[in-house]
Scaffold this motif. Structure first.
Motif, PDB file in Angstrom:
ATOM      1  N   TYR A 146      -5.505   2.548   4.850  1.00 37.27           N
ATOM      2  CA  TYR A 146      -4.349   1.705   4.510  1.00 37.27           C
ATOM      3  C   TYR A 146      -3.181   2.539   4.006  1.00 37.27           C
ATOM      4  N   GLU A 147      -3.497   3.582   3.266  1.00 32.35           N
ATOM      5  CA  GLU A 147      -2.428   4.384   2.651  1.00 32.35           C
ATOM      6  C   GLU A 147      -2.953   5.779   2.319  1.00 32.35           C
ATOM      7  N   LYS A 164       0.827  -1.215   0.000  1.00 34.33           N
ATOM      8  CA  LYS A 164       0.000   0.000   0.000  1.00 34.33           C
ATOM      9  C   LYS A 164       0.864   1.269   0.000  1.00 34.33           C
ATOM     10  N   ASP A 165       1.498   1.551  -1.120  1.00 34.65           N
ATOM     11  CA  ASP A 165       2.190   2.850  -1.199  1.00 34.65           C
ATOM     12  C   ASP A 165       1.990   3.465  -2.588  1.00 34.65           C
TER      13      ASP A 165
END
Lengths: 530, 366
Positions: free
Chosen positions: B119-120, B67-68
């Protein structure tokens, strides 16, 4: 909030938890509140009818009861100083007063039922008469709501009122306790029509938690859901299609319709009652059985002793007996005796009272002529059977048939067929359509539908038919096993792995094969509308 | 007498204790077995979304990703068929993911964005505005394709509540077996083999199609009585704008270049105004079709509704430049770990292109 809705299951679960958490003396209050919430959830306007019936019958019973008590008190104080004749006259006077009360309150209570259920039927027939008389004027129909189960709780309340009138029971003084008797939610919308002396007191008692009650009750509930969701609602898909297009689905299809509908009706109504009795049992309350394996009956007479028992006994006790003992009937009986002999004189009151009972039964089932015809046809068949009874007995003796299995099976099959035919009048709203459908069977040329896959075009797949066949077989097996007592209690006595397997199996069958959720709109129980 | 005074004897008490323990043990055992059987059955009975309805698998595939991401696309089929994250990476070094699903309604997009931000925090959230045309819940089957894939969270609960049609029931989302119980008669081998594990159907959320069905007869635009977007749709667009602002994510509005359903000028004008008022970027890529180089006789697989691989790659090249220039996204191809991951993804992406092309050349169905 239907029994088959998720909301109802959650409602019952929460209620049960709360029921056993609160002190026993408050349990009946919770049940009363639950009954009203349950009925309110169906439609808030329904509550007016429920309350009106409850208040009227409560007040009537109180007035009658007070009159009886006062009469006793009066006779106790002044009775010694009165001669026999004076006592008789006093009693007669009091009796007359009570009769006036009961008649008035009966009329008022039945008016509620009539206004909700029969007013449009009345208007329909009045319009028909007006048309026949050449009148151009027509009365408009009234848009009234038909409260769920109104016939059930009204009859239950009337039964209570009449029992008090007869002096069989004392009136309940606490309004709220009485209100619970009328509004006990498991049986509010489709019975059984319970008697006050059987049900009420057990509802007010504290009920400590008992594992056995929970176990047996829940299994019964599960079995009820099995009948309703796996069998009745699955058959509903085909039945609604068959009934919707009678022109297309006639001949051999009429046979399919009557058999499917008869099985559906059984699974639907007995399933609903299983859920009712099971839920009551979970709450520690005993509700009377309403069926005793009716499709194993060897005659229509026996069938009506085993099907919807609470209704049959209600009509027997509150209509048949009073009518047959009435002065008018007795007079007719005497006259008939003089004209056609003692035997006929004795039979005539029975036949006339039965006529009244079956007419009322038909009307009770629905506000349309098909139900009236259905009721009267039942009466005709029962009376003819009664008359032919000696002939049957002679025939059975001559051929030594009585008690033999093949003959018993023949009798059961014959009765089932007869019930199927009679039920057809329950299916179609118009009697003319029913007659046409019955006639179409005799000239049918489409018997090949049983072999050419036509039955697979009724909304049911081959897999559905397999499920249905297996489920019906299960129902028959359970019915046979019931001859030796409660099946639920027997399961509870089995070893744990067997018990667990039964529970799991039944639960999974309901879960997987049940006809519920998006895409299905069966839901309501057939008898809710009565 | 003694028993009355001293209570139960020791052995009786032990016996009762044993019995109670055995009952508890049985109850627990039964509960565990029932739960396990039900969970297994539910897995088997739930649709696998690997055939023609594979759009139902998309939302769930996100959770297995690192998650990025720099960019997250949200919206309906106009995002998951029209943009290729593989091209965005290859050409611009932009790490992106598409959280698209069939007929994704704006409240679903909003809650998906809300969930994604737990999450991100991507730099840019691209939202396709076509779903503004819907103001109320539409179809259960499409709701399922978005909602069943979501992991349980407050966002999912709110999303279900916002999306349910009248016939739906919340509990059927909690226990999908109640919804799909009647699939027992249509189960296939795949329902068992793919009950626990199945291959992904997308490439970072992109649903690839290489086949061509030229856009020839575009249905005429139907005149509407009222072109104003509904209040509910606007309220969720407001919420989305606010959410992005709070989370420090740039919200970019787009209208993907699909020819159908129609995108009316009146609708476009409302979005232009909305973007102006709220200081958002809005790109009507339908108007830029020529500039992008789209040829609707070769770049669509279903006559103009969705772009095929060729169209999606052209659009991604065009839009990648916008993201890099207008949104200032950096080229990350120098990040070794990320580059390695993408290398693997690109390999699978190319393999799939080859596989589909072979099938198309053979004239077989995809």
């Amino acid at each position: 909030m239907l029994f088959t809705s998720y909301e109802f299951i959650a409602f019952f679960f929460l209620l049960t938890v709360l029921y056993y958490l609160i002190p026993g003396r408050y349990q009946w209050m919770l049940l009363l509140a639950a009954g009203y919430v349950f009925y309110w959830a169906a439609d808030p306007d329904y509550l007016i009818f429920l309350l009106a019936v409850t208040v009227l019958t409560y007040v009537a019973a109180l007035l009658i009861d007070r009159s009886l008590v006062n009469q006793k008190k009066y006779l106790k104080i002044y009775g010694e100083g009165m001669d026999r004749q004076a006592k008789k006259e006093y009693k007669a006077l009091q009796g007359k007063k009570r009769k006036r009360i009961i008649v008035w309150f009966l009329v008022m209570t039945l008016s509620i039922l009539a206004s909700a259920k029969y007013i449009n039927f009345f208007i329909l027939n009045l319009n028909g008469i007006l048309r026949m008389m050449g009148s151009g004027g027509q009365i408009s129909f009234i848009n009234l709501l038909l409260p769920l189960g109104i016939s059930f709780y009204t009859f239950q309340a009337i039964g209570y009122m009449l029992d008090v009138y007869r002096g069989d029971i004392s009136a309940e003084k606490n309004f709220f306790r009485y209100a619970l008797f009328v509004s006990f939610f498991p049986q509010l919308v489709q019975g059984p029509i319970s008697r006050f002396q059987d049900l009420a007191r057990t509802m007010w008692e504290p009920h400590p938690f008992r594992g056995k009650n929970l176990q047996n009750g829940l299994l019964r509930v599960l079995w009820g859901y099995f009948k309703k969701l796996v069998v009745a609602d699955r058959l509903f898909i085909a039945v609604s299609l068959l009934l919707g297009q009678p022109e297309e689905y006639c001949g051999a299809y009429a046979v399919v319709t009557m058999v499917f509908y008869t099985v559906q009706l059984y699974a639907d109504f007995t399933g609903g009652i299983d859920i009712t009795i099971g839920m009551a049992q979970v709450l520690g309350i005993e509700v009377q059985e309403n069926f005793r394996r009716p499709y194993f009956s060897k005659s229509l007479k026996e069938y009506w002793r085993r099907w919807h028992i609470s209704m049959s006994s209600w009509f027997r006790d509150y209509v048949f007996y009073p009518v047959s003992a009435s002065r008018a009937i007795q007079r007719i009986s005497k006259a008939a005796g003089k004209l056609w002999g003692t035997k006929a004189g004795k039979r005539l009151p029975v036949y006339l009272s039965s006529f009244v009972v079956w007419l009322a039964t038909g009307i009770w089932h629905g506000a349309s002529w098909n139900f009236v015809v259905w009721g009267l046809l039942n009466w005709v068949v029962l009376m003819v059977s009664e008359e032919l009874e000696p002939l049957y007995a002679r025939f059975q003796r001559k051929f030594a048939l009585s008690g033999r299995l093949p003959y018993r099976l023949f009798q059961v099959g014959r009765t089932f067929l007869l019930v199927c035919i009679l039920n057809l009048f329950d299916c179609y709203e118009k009697v003319s359509v029913t007659l046409k459908m019955l006639a179409s069977v005799f000239g049918a040329e489409n018997w090949k539908i049983f072999a050419d896959g036509s039955l697979l075009r009724l909304g049911l797949t081959a897999a559905d038919y397999i499920v249905l066949a297996a489920a019906v077989l299960m129902m028959v097996s359970v019915s046979l096993a019931q001859r030796r007592g409660s099946v639920c209690a027997r399961v509870a006595g089995m070893r744990y792995p067997v018990q667990a397997a039964v529970w799991m199996g039944l639960f999974l069958m309901v879960l997987l094969f049940g006809t519920y959720g998006i895409g299905y709109d069966a839901g309501q129980f057939i008898y809710n509308r009565f | 007498m003694c028993r009355e005074i001293f209570g139960k004897s020791g052995s009786e008490e032990t016996h009762m204790k044993k019995r109670r323990n055995s009952l508890i043990l049985r109850a627990l055992l039964t509960a565990v077995v029932v739960a396990a059987v039900l969970a297994g059955l539910q897995r088997v009975l739930m649709p696998k979304y690997t055939g023609a309805d594979r759009e139902g698998s998309m939302i769930g595939e996100y959770y297995s990703q690192e998650k990025d991401h720099d960019v997250i696309f949200i919206g309906d089929c106009e995002v998951y068929t029209n943009f290729s994250p593989a091209v965005l990476w290859e050409e611009y070094g932009i790490n992106s993911y598409i959280r698209g699903s069939a007929e994704q309604l704006i409240w679903q997009s909003y809650y998906l964005a809300e969930e994604t931000f737990t999450y991100e925090k991507p730099k840019v959230l691209v939202f396709n505005v076509l779903s503004m045309m819907f103001d109320e819940p539409q179809r259960e089957s499409y709701n399922r394709m978005t909602l069943d894939g979501m992991r349980w969270s407050v966002s999912k609960i709110k999303c279900i509540e916002a999306s349910m049609t009248e016939e739906e029931n919340f509990i059927e989302y909690v226990f999908p077996i109640l919804r799909f119980h009647d699939r027992w008669s249509e189960l296939t081998k795949e329902d068992f083999t793919k009950a626990w594990k199945k291959d992904p159907v997308t490439f970072n959320g992109y649903y690839m199609r290489v086949d061509i069905l030229p856009a020839e007869n575009i249905p005429e635009e139907r005149k509407l009585g009222d072109y104003r977007f509904g209040e509910n749709a606007y309220s969720y667009l407001d919420k989305l704008t606010e959410l992005c602002r709070e989370e420090g994510v740039e919200l970019v509005l787009i209208k993907a270049p699909s020819l159908y359903p129609p995108w009316y000028d009146e609708w476009d004008q409302q979005i232009v105004e909305y973007a102006e008022i709220h200081g958002l970027k809005y790109y009507n890529l339908l108007d830029a079709a020529e500039e992008i180089g789209l040829d609707y006789s070769t770049d669509t697989y279903d006559a103009g509704l969705h772009l095929n691989l060729s169209g999606a790659e052209k659009l991604s090249r065009y839009f990648g430049a916008i993201l890099a220039e207008d949104c200032g996204l950096q080229d990350r191809r120098q990040e070794r770990e990320l580059a390695l991951k993408w290398e693997e993804k690109l390999k699978a992406y190319r393999e799939e292109i080859r596989r589909q092309k072979t099938l198309t050349d053979d004239g077989a169905d995809r």
